[in-house]
Scaffold this active site. Sequence first.
Site, short mmCIF file in Angstrom:
data_model
loop_
_atom_site.label_atom_id
_atom_site.label_comp_id
_atom_site.label_asym_id
_atom_site.label_seq_id
_atom_site.Cartn_x
_atom_site.Cartn_y
_atom_site.Cartn_z
CB SER A 77 -8.44 3.82 2.28
OG SER A 77 -7.49 3.17 3.31
CB SER A 85 -9.07 1.63 5.63
OG SER A 85 -10.13 2.78 5.61
CE LYS A 141 -4.11 2.49 2.36
NZ LYS A 141 -5.05 2.07 3.18
#
Lengths: 95, 494
Positions: free
Chosen positions: B160, B184, B79
């Site tokens: 997210s 998330s 990420k």
Amino acid sequence: MSVDIATVKKIASLARIAITEEDAARLAPELDNIMGWIEQLGEVDTADVAPMTAVIPNHLRLRDDVVTDGNVRDAVLANAPQAEHGFFTVPKVIE
Amino acid sequence: MTDLTDLGVAAIRDGVRDGSFSARDVAEAFVAKVSAAKALNAFLVETPDHALAAADAADAAKAAGETLKPLAGVPIGMKDLFCTKGVPATAASLILDGFTPTYESTVSGKLFAAGAGMLGKLNMDQFAMGSSNETSAFGNVISPWKRNDGGNAALTPGGSSGGSAAAIAARLCPGATGTDTGGSIRQPAAFTGIAGIKPTYGRCSRWGVVAFASSLDQAGPMAHDVRDCAILLEAMTGFDAKDATSLDLAVPAWEAGLSADLRGKTIGIPKEYRVEGMPPEIDALWQQGIAWMKDAGAEVIEVSLPHTKYALPAYYIIAPAEASSNLARYDGVRYGLRDLPEGANLQDMYAATRAAGFGDEVKRRIMIGTYVLSAGFYDAYFTQASKVRTLIARDFEHAFQKCDYLLTPTAPSAAFALGEKQADPIAMYLNDVFTVPASLAGLPAMSVPGGLDAQGLPLGLQIIGRPLDEQGVLNAGLAIEQRAGFIARPEAWW
């Protein structure tokens, strides 16, 4: 409590975010709506409740008062939008 | 030969170890898939050289007869919230334009030290603020899934960690890192039919992870199944002196401890999670989950978490308050973007830089945070929210006196179409209604796929455990996984 345009401008200035008149007019009802929804927290009786400061009990660790890191000036400055003579540079602050 | 990109973390690790295939073959197969999947917009930066170098190191170690590292030969996605040395990191925001970390985050460093290679940096909601991946400055991530109604709507992979979820579901990588502040990791895992676990707050170091809300942010793995999550979690976790909130505890052998036998365990069903307007399919899945828990030998009881309805509004004070403080560092001086209008002074430069660099949702949250922390409002909002947080954590403590884990749906719906909820921030925030309470209490929680809705989209079930009981959470997840037999996967259109 309602968030009006003047409040939005004040918050934006505290948050150091430049906004236009149009931004402020658009944000005021948006933030007012969100804050209105958040207001429901006021219903909760918290008279004898301590605010949470740490989510998991943990001890504050101490370490010996010695330098463990450093001497990485160039690495620190490597991403600066503008750096000179080993310093970050900013617009003139004092005339 | 089987398609190597169909394999998960465990299968790749074991295959490289026993010589069924080389790590180089694995890395090349994934690198090719990543570069052919631009339509998903899941990767912001591709790092094939990193993945191939790690693979070659694994193959060389194997040839030399050395003991292979735990993740030798396994390429993963990272990420973009994690700083990796020498690779640009933006947190999907323009304000970090041009930023290339000169240091390695502890979590990515641990994964690389365990032998993993990196396929690239994954797209996400800007500064991890969002539940749909629509706030990235570099465009939406598109879910690999489509509804089966013949419509061709582009769906959200969730947020997210949506880039991580989409990449795993599309088999561009066998596993990836995620971060979870209010759900998330879990919500995007549910939307894309994969597994993901947020460990207890403090298990994973936050050092080198771009901060959103420091008392909530926690890294965790996302992968195809529970075992793969256990393997990745073991490699990511551990004490770090650089993070003052890092827990100084040994890392358990979670993979070795996996067991789907839940005899003697009690599962709590929180009655307050039965929210108004919940789709019948979500409720049906929940009932199915309860049946699976009983089948695995557990006793199921109803429990009460009376302050559940206040979790979201408390979260939307605490998280923006911490964000407004954390994001004060983006001012155009030390890194990233600088916008210096003609004749501007220092204050003007800060304001212009932040106006140009932050996206709308980030600005909105910084402003909410600034407002609730401002003089006159601090006690009414921030202190009150922190007290409510205490009550929410206490609710969980009481429930865990009666049961071992909680079972809930992960999200109140299946993945929605991009653009569908963008206009209404509160509707978007409500997506995290089931995940936020566990985040506020710092508890380990995971999402595993439970089934499909009528439109053929994945739905997830969430297990929440006691502090530090990741093993129990993984085991309950495994029990569901084995009974759900979830094998659906998106058809490749990208």
